[in-house]
Motif scaffolding. Sequence first.
Motif, mmCIF file in Angstrom:
data_model
loop_
_atom_site.group_PDB
_atom_site.id
_atom_site.type_symbol
_atom_site.label_atom_id
_atom_site.label_comp_id
_atom_site.label_asym_id
_atom_site.label_seq_id
_atom_site.Cartn_x
_atom_site.Cartn_y
_atom_site.Cartn_z
ATOM 1 N N VAL A 143 0.848 -1.195 0.000
ATOM 2 C CA VAL A 143 0.000 0.000 0.000
ATOM 3 C C VAL A 143 0.881 1.241 0.000
ATOM 4 N N ARG A 144 0.619 2.112 -0.915
ATOM 5 C CA ARG A 144 1.377 3.359 -0.972
ATOM 6 C C ARG A 144 0.828 4.305 0.090
ATOM 7 N N SER A 145 1.437 4.265 1.252
ATOM 8 C CA SER A 145 0.878 4.955 2.414
ATOM 9 C C SER A 145 1.593 6.248 2.782
ATOM 10 N N ILE A 146 2.639 6.602 2.027
ATOM 11 C CA ILE A 146 3.375 7.817 2.342
ATOM 12 C C ILE A 146 3.120 8.858 1.261
ATOM 13 N N LEU A 147 2.686 10.020 1.689
ATOM 14 C CA LEU A 147 2.438 11.111 0.749
ATOM 15 C C LEU A 147 3.661 12.007 0.699
ATOM 16 N N LEU A 148 4.266 12.082 -0.458
ATOM 17 C CA LEU A 148 5.446 12.910 -0.653
ATOM 18 C C LEU A 148 5.066 14.205 -1.354
ATOM 19 N N ASP A 149 5.549 15.292 -0.841
ATOM 20 C CA ASP A 149 5.358 16.583 -1.479
ATOM 21 C C ASP A 149 6.624 16.941 -2.232
ATOM 22 N N GLY A 150 6.494 17.041 -3.538
ATOM 23 C CA GLY A 150 7.642 17.367 -4.373
ATOM 24 C C GLY A 150 7.561 18.773 -4.905
ATOM 25 N N ILE A 151 8.533 19.153 -5.686
ATOM 26 C CA ILE A 151 8.589 20.513 -6.203
ATOM 27 C C ILE A 151 7.391 20.830 -7.081
ATOM 28 N N THR A 152 6.938 19.870 -7.884
ATOM 29 C CA THR A 152 5.859 20.147 -8.825
ATOM 30 C C THR A 152 4.516 19.569 -8.400
ATOM 31 N N GLY A 153 4.492 18.693 -7.409
ATOM 32 C CA GLY A 153 3.241 18.073 -6.996
ATOM 33 C C GLY A 153 3.478 17.067 -5.885
ATOM 34 N N GLY A 202 9.268 16.523 -11.822
ATOM 35 C CA GLY A 202 9.586 15.898 -10.547
ATOM 36 C C GLY A 202 9.393 14.403 -10.654
ATOM 37 N N ALA A 203 9.419 13.742 -9.509
ATOM 38 C CA ALA A 203 9.187 12.299 -9.490
ATOM 39 C C ALA A 203 7.715 11.991 -9.691
ATOM 40 N N THR A 204 6.858 13.001 -9.549
ATOM 41 C CA THR A 204 5.442 12.820 -9.836
ATOM 42 C C THR A 204 5.199 13.106 -11.316
ATOM 43 N N GLU A 205 3.959 12.978 -11.750
ATOM 44 C CA GLU A 205 3.639 13.229 -13.147
ATOM 45 C C GLU A 205 3.391 14.699 -13.425
ATOM 46 N N ASP A 206 3.400 15.507 -12.386
ATOM 47 C CA ASP A 206 3.152 16.933 -12.557
ATOM 48 C C ASP A 206 4.355 17.628 -13.186
ATOM 49 N N VAL A 207 4.069 18.550 -14.086
ATOM 50 C CA VAL A 207 5.109 19.323 -14.750
ATOM 51 C C VAL A 207 4.786 20.802 -14.590
ATOM 52 N N GLU A 208 5.778 21.600 -14.221
ATOM 53 C CA GLU A 208 5.590 23.039 -14.080
ATOM 54 C C GLU A 208 6.546 23.770 -15.004
ATOM 55 N N HIS A 259 4.839 23.680 -6.413
ATOM 56 C CA HIS A 259 3.996 23.107 -5.363
ATOM 57 C C HIS A 259 4.644 23.201 -3.986
ATOM 58 N N ILE A 260 5.938 22.999 -3.916
ATOM 59 C CA ILE A 260 6.597 22.897 -2.618
ATOM 60 C C ILE A 260 6.504 24.186 -1.819
ATOM 61 N N PHE A 261 6.491 25.332 -2.480
ATOM 62 C CA PHE A 261 6.369 26.590 -1.751
ATOM 63 C C PHE A 261 5.000 26.703 -1.080
#
Length: 354
Positions: free
Chosen positions: A116-126, A260-266, A294-296
Amino acid sequence: MGAITVVRRRPGLAGLRRLLWFAQVFSLALPAIAAGPDPPTQTQPPPAAVADEDAANFADAALLAAPTTRDHIGRVVVPVMINGRGPFRFIVDTGASHSTISPALAQTLGLKPTEVRSILLDGITGSAQVSGVTIDKLQAGALTLQDAPMPVVWAPVMAGADGILGAAGLNGQSLEVDFQHNRVVIATEVTAAVRTVSTRLHGLRLTDGLITLDTRVGRVPVRAVVDTGSPRTLGNLALRDAVSMPRSRGVMARLTSVYGATEDVESGEVIAAPVISIGALRILDVDVICGDFHIFKVWGMEHKPAMIIGMDVLGTVTSLGIDFKHQDVYLASARGNGNPLAPNSVTSGARVSH
């Protein structure tokens, strides 16, 4: 003590493309990588360096304290022992609230990530939900972590390292980086040799472990995060709007896509910043990538000018010391007399974030 002046040359087009590829910001080691060429392979012979006597042989396996040059962004790497095995190569990231581990190292250690992906990571873009593992014991110099949950982050964002050593565990410890002698030390305090020849800057430690400094970009007051895990310096939109000069008609903004490591692109805009002043330190000729990152927002720093001071700035000094207990940052630059530390006298699960 006089001001320390650092002139950071802007690279040519080829150098800029390489630097943009390295435009990373780690949020629990979730970097944002600006578009650019394929990652370079590590072909340089590693310099000798010692971060822990028990891991001296690690000096032959990694570049530990690489300074910043025109076409090479520095990085800080330390040997880490995990569950009695190692040493492994971890990037020291003062902008990460927790440590993280690569899938390859998790497999090497026989650690099975949670289904289960139970950790929510906040990255630069999402943000993204990821799996994690539990480390029984992690040792790096004076730092020891036990029963530590670690997110598993896909290997390419590690830039070849085995993991990220986040600053959250550095509560009573200090970090010393001597770029002149390729030496990284995690100890109980910054040594007197560094303290006496450096400019001391008192910072503010946020609840997630980030060390921030009062900074000025030109005449604009800025809250700046000290981030050894970010090769490039980045800013929010408030910073861009506060310092950008009006462009002449027909002049296009320099833009880059930030991933970032997520699919979000800024989208990020590369701006030529005026003089950056951090206490007695003056940094000239720095390009800052600004965007609606996102990180700010996670940090609550989106409305006023804020920036992340990356290794393109930090790596231009000869030594860097961070006293996490007392929230002090020590910076030194080299004089012409050869003293490497003498400053110039020139006027639903856990949520973790970077």
